[in-house]
Design a protein around this motif. Structure first.
Motif, PDB file in Angstrom:
ATOM      1  N   ASP A   1       0.838  -1.229   0.150  1.00 30.04           N
ATOM      2  CA  ASP A   1      -0.062  -0.020   0.050  1.00 30.04           C
ATOM      3  C   ASP A   1       1.088   1.345   0.001  1.00 30.04           C
ATOM      4  O   ASP A   1       0.325   2.218  -0.596  1.00 30.04           O
ATOM      5  CB  ASP A   1      -1.021  -0.073   1.271  1.00 30.04           C
TER       6      ASP A   1
ATOM      7  N   LEU B   1       3.242   2.012  -1.570  1.00 28.07           N
ATOM      8  CA  LEU B   1       3.791   2.336  -2.948  1.00 28.07           C
ATOM      9  C   LEU B   1       2.774   3.654  -3.626  1.00 28.07           C
ATOM     10  O   LEU B   1       3.278   4.364  -4.395  1.00 28.07           O
ATOM     11  CB  LEU B   1       3.788   1.313  -3.925  1.00 28.07           C
ATOM     12  N   LYS B   2       1.550   3.754  -2.928  1.00 33.72           N
ATOM     13  CA  LYS B   2       0.763   4.812  -3.475  1.00 33.72           C
ATOM     14  C   LYS B   2       1.150   6.130  -2.901  1.00 33.72           C
ATOM     15  O   LYS B   2       0.740   7.078  -2.998  1.00 33.72           O
ATOM     16  CB  LYS B   2      -0.734   4.653  -2.919  1.00 33.72           C
ATOM     17  N   SER B   3       2.347   6.184  -1.936  1.00 30.08           N
ATOM     18  CA  SER B   3       2.856   7.408  -1.458  1.00 30.08           C
ATOM     19  C   SER B   3       4.207   7.838  -1.816  1.00 30.08           C
ATOM     20  O   SER B   3       4.634   8.636  -1.431  1.00 30.08           O
ATOM     21  CB  SER B   3       2.716   7.285   0.004  1.00 30.08           C
TER      22      SER B   3
ATOM     23  N   GLU C   1       2.149  11.828 -10.508  1.00 28.91           N
ATOM     24  CA  GLU C   1       1.636  10.707 -10.269  1.00 28.91           C
ATOM     25  C   GLU C   1       2.339   9.963  -9.026  1.00 28.91           C
ATOM     26  O   GLU C   1       3.559  10.126  -8.915  1.00 28.91           O
ATOM     27  CB  GLU C   1       2.030  10.172 -11.620  1.00 28.91           C
ATOM     28  N   ASN C   2       1.738   8.874  -8.507  1.00 25.54           N
ATOM     29  CA  ASN C   2       2.617   8.143  -7.592  1.00 25.54           C
ATOM     30  C   ASN C   2       2.698   6.632  -8.342  1.00 25.54           C
ATOM     31  O   ASN C   2       2.083   6.538  -9.388  1.00 25.54           O
ATOM     32  CB  ASN C   2       1.569   8.076  -6.244  1.00 25.54           C
TER      33      ASN C   2
ATOM     34  N   GLY D   1       2.053   3.608  -7.384  1.00 28.99           N
ATOM     35  CA  GLY D   1       0.910   2.880  -7.300  1.00 28.99           C
ATOM     36  C   GLY D   1       0.090   2.963  -8.581  1.00 28.99           C
ATOM     37  O   GLY D   1      -0.059   1.833  -9.327  1.00 28.99           O
ATOM     38  N   GLU D   2      -0.397   3.843  -8.657  1.00 24.17           N
ATOM     39  CA  GLU D   2      -1.231   4.270 -10.036  1.00 24.17           C
ATOM     40  C   GLU D   2      -0.468   4.253 -11.453  1.00 24.17           C
ATOM     41  O   GLU D   2      -1.306   3.676 -12.099  1.00 24.17           O
ATOM     42  CB  GLU D   2      -2.047   5.516  -9.883  1.00 24.17           C
ATOM     43  N   HIS D   3       0.573   4.595 -11.186  1.00 23.02           N
ATOM     44  CA  HIS D   3       1.634   4.175 -12.576  1.00 23.02           C
ATOM     45  C   HIS D   3       1.577   2.944 -12.796  1.00 23.02           C
ATOM     46  O   HIS D   3       1.579   2.525 -13.891  1.00 23.02           O
ATOM     47  CB  HIS D   3       3.071   5.049 -12.105  1.00 23.02           C
TER      48      HIS D   3
ATOM     49  N   TRP E   1      -0.591   0.594 -12.333  1.00 23.07           N
ATOM     50  CA  TRP E   1      -1.763   0.182 -12.791  1.00 23.07           C
ATOM     51  C   TRP E   1      -1.799   0.603 -14.124  1.00 23.07           C
ATOM     52  O   TRP E   1      -2.207  -0.302 -15.184  1.00 23.07           O
ATOM     53  CB  TRP E   1      -2.947   0.839 -11.907  1.00 23.07           C
TER      54      TRP E   1
ATOM     55  N   LEU F   1       3.076  -5.108 -12.214  1.00 24.09           N
ATOM     56  CA  LEU F   1       2.396  -4.899 -11.323  1.00 24.09           C
ATOM     57  C   LEU F   1       3.381  -5.042  -9.917  1.00 24.09           C
ATOM     58  O   LEU F   1       3.229  -4.072  -8.978  1.00 24.09           O
ATOM     59  CB  LEU F   1       1.485  -6.055 -10.800  1.00 24.09           C
TER      60      LEU F   1
ATOM     61  N   LEU G   1       8.039  -2.011  -6.722  1.00 20.44           N
ATOM     62  CA  LEU G   1       7.515  -2.258  -5.250  1.00 20.44           C
ATOM     63  C   LEU G   1       8.912  -1.640  -4.187  1.00 20.44           C
ATOM     64  O   LEU G   1       8.709  -1.268  -3.269  1.00 20.44           O
ATOM     65  CB  LEU G   1       7.496  -3.361  -5.084  1.00 20.44           C
TER      66      LEU G   1
ATOM     67  N   GLU H   1      -4.931   3.677  -8.267  1.00 21.91           N
ATOM     68  CA  GLU H   1      -4.283   2.960  -7.509  1.00 21.91           C
ATOM     69  C   GLU H   1      -4.945   1.777  -6.621  1.00 21.91           C
ATOM     70  O   GLU H   1      -4.444   0.634  -6.510  1.00 21.91           O
ATOM     71  CB  GLU H   1      -3.561   3.687  -6.280  1.00 21.91           C
TER      72      GLU H   1
ATOM     73  N   TRP I   1      -4.722  -1.026  -9.063  1.00 26.64           N
ATOM     74  CA  TRP I   1      -3.467  -1.734  -9.081  1.00 26.64           C
ATOM     75  C   TRP I   1      -3.175  -2.589  -7.773  1.00 26.64           C
ATOM     76  O   TRP I   1      -2.980  -4.028  -8.055  1.00 26.64           O
ATOM     77  CB  TRP I   1      -2.209  -0.829  -8.935  1.00 26.64           C
ATOM     78  N   HIS I   2      -3.672  -2.271  -6.704  1.00 27.86           N
ATOM     79  CA  HIS I   2      -3.773  -2.952  -5.701  1.00 27.86           C
ATOM     80  C   HIS I   2      -4.279  -4.199  -5.685  1.00 27.86           C
ATOM     81  O   HIS I   2      -3.843  -5.295  -5.192  1.00 27.86           O
ATOM     82  CB  HIS I   2      -4.114  -2.082  -4.285  1.00 27.86           C
TER      83      HIS I   2
END
Lengths: 192, 192
Positions: free
Chosen positions: A16, A18-20, A34-35, A37-39, A41, A68, A72, B38, B41-42
């Motif tokens: 989780d 990674l979203k930050s 962009e973060n 996590g969404e990148h 996706w 995916l 990380l 995000e 992705w998760h």
């Protein structure tokens, strides 16, 4: 079974973070950065949509799994912007240490298998990894074109730098995509 | 080929907007609400890690693809929080209209195939879709446990509501995951 699921959930809860992790690239509308996590996706979706542009023999399901996982290690090691200057050896050491900790949260068999998949991505020596790397390089310039500059403006880069650091990697795994993108970037620089 | 790639990239650039659709669930650290990009992705990562808990015959590669696509209609239709009150017929009509527009950006064959995959997810009648739906329900309560309440506190829900709206869906496709999660939620409510 419960100990195994505990380990898997410790990994997924850790993921989780990674979203930050914030990247140099902005959203298409330029509203924010962009973060990672969404990148992750978005480029997995790129793989799903653009798989037909991969060389024959590339396994898109493996490419999606690599994408995916691919960022990380940034949870500990941070994002290294493509146009920044980095100490490559130090960055690789940080990422290896991050991989020890993060993949180490998983049950042993999954830890081994998924870390191997990430290492395959990093090494960029197999057809699947080469195509995955191309997509990782292909998304940011598209975002920059949409946001009218994005990280190109922030890092004051020239077309030559983009071609050397980004274009060459896209062309290696997905020449069709670079042939499509290159004139658009040239045109953006010409109109600036 | 160029027209085809233009259409694919129009879709991928439009998909970027999913990063600006805000959900009721927060990140594990409670620092902000999660966005649907995000989140997608998760839960695709959840599928990769937790595939072994799916019933025999579930194709995890198809599940991952469904999860990458599953929220795209929210770009137009918005996110409908699980504990909110919604006009289901109206929501389904909005989402169908959103799917017309968004999947309609793709080349015809991909538009048809990927919309069918999203409709399969929505219908939740095949083993792959039922498992994908379970993961979509399984992630938010884990985030809520990590953030000490999250959307449970915001919506003032009881354990009974969670069991009815969330637990039943998780248990349908992934009973092992609900068996693992249920006592943790009960314990959280008992300690409150």
């Amino acid at each position: 079974m419960s100990a195994r699921l505990n380990a898997q959930m410790a990994f997924l809860n850790e993921a989780d973070k990674l979203k930050s992790v914030i990247r140099a690239t902005t959203l298409c509308d330029g509203s924010r950065h962009e973060n990672s996590g969404e990148h992750s996706w978005h480029i997995a979706l790129y793989a799903l949509i653009l798989g037909e542009h991969a060389p024959v023999g590339v396994d898109i399901n493996r490419v999606i799994k690599m994408l995916l996982l691919h960022d990380l290690v940034e949870i500990d090691a941070g994002d290294a912007p493509i146009f920044g200057d980095h100490d490559i050896a130090l960055m690789e050491a940080d990422e290896a240490k991050a991989a020890d900790r993060i993949y180490g949260l998983l049950p042993t068999d999954q830890s081994r298998d998924l870390r191997a998949l990430w290492e395959e991505f990093e090494a960029a020596a197999t057809p699947d990894a080469i195509f995955a790397k191309s997509l990782d390089r292909f998304q940011p310039p598209n975002q920059n074109l949409m946001s009218n500059g994005g990280s190109w403006s922030d890092y004051k880069v020239s077309f030559g730098t983009i071609e050397a650091r980004v274009g060459s990697k896209i062309a290696r795994g997905a020449p069709t995509l670079w042939d499509w993108l290159k004139p658009k970037i040239e045109d953006w620089f010409a109109r600036r």
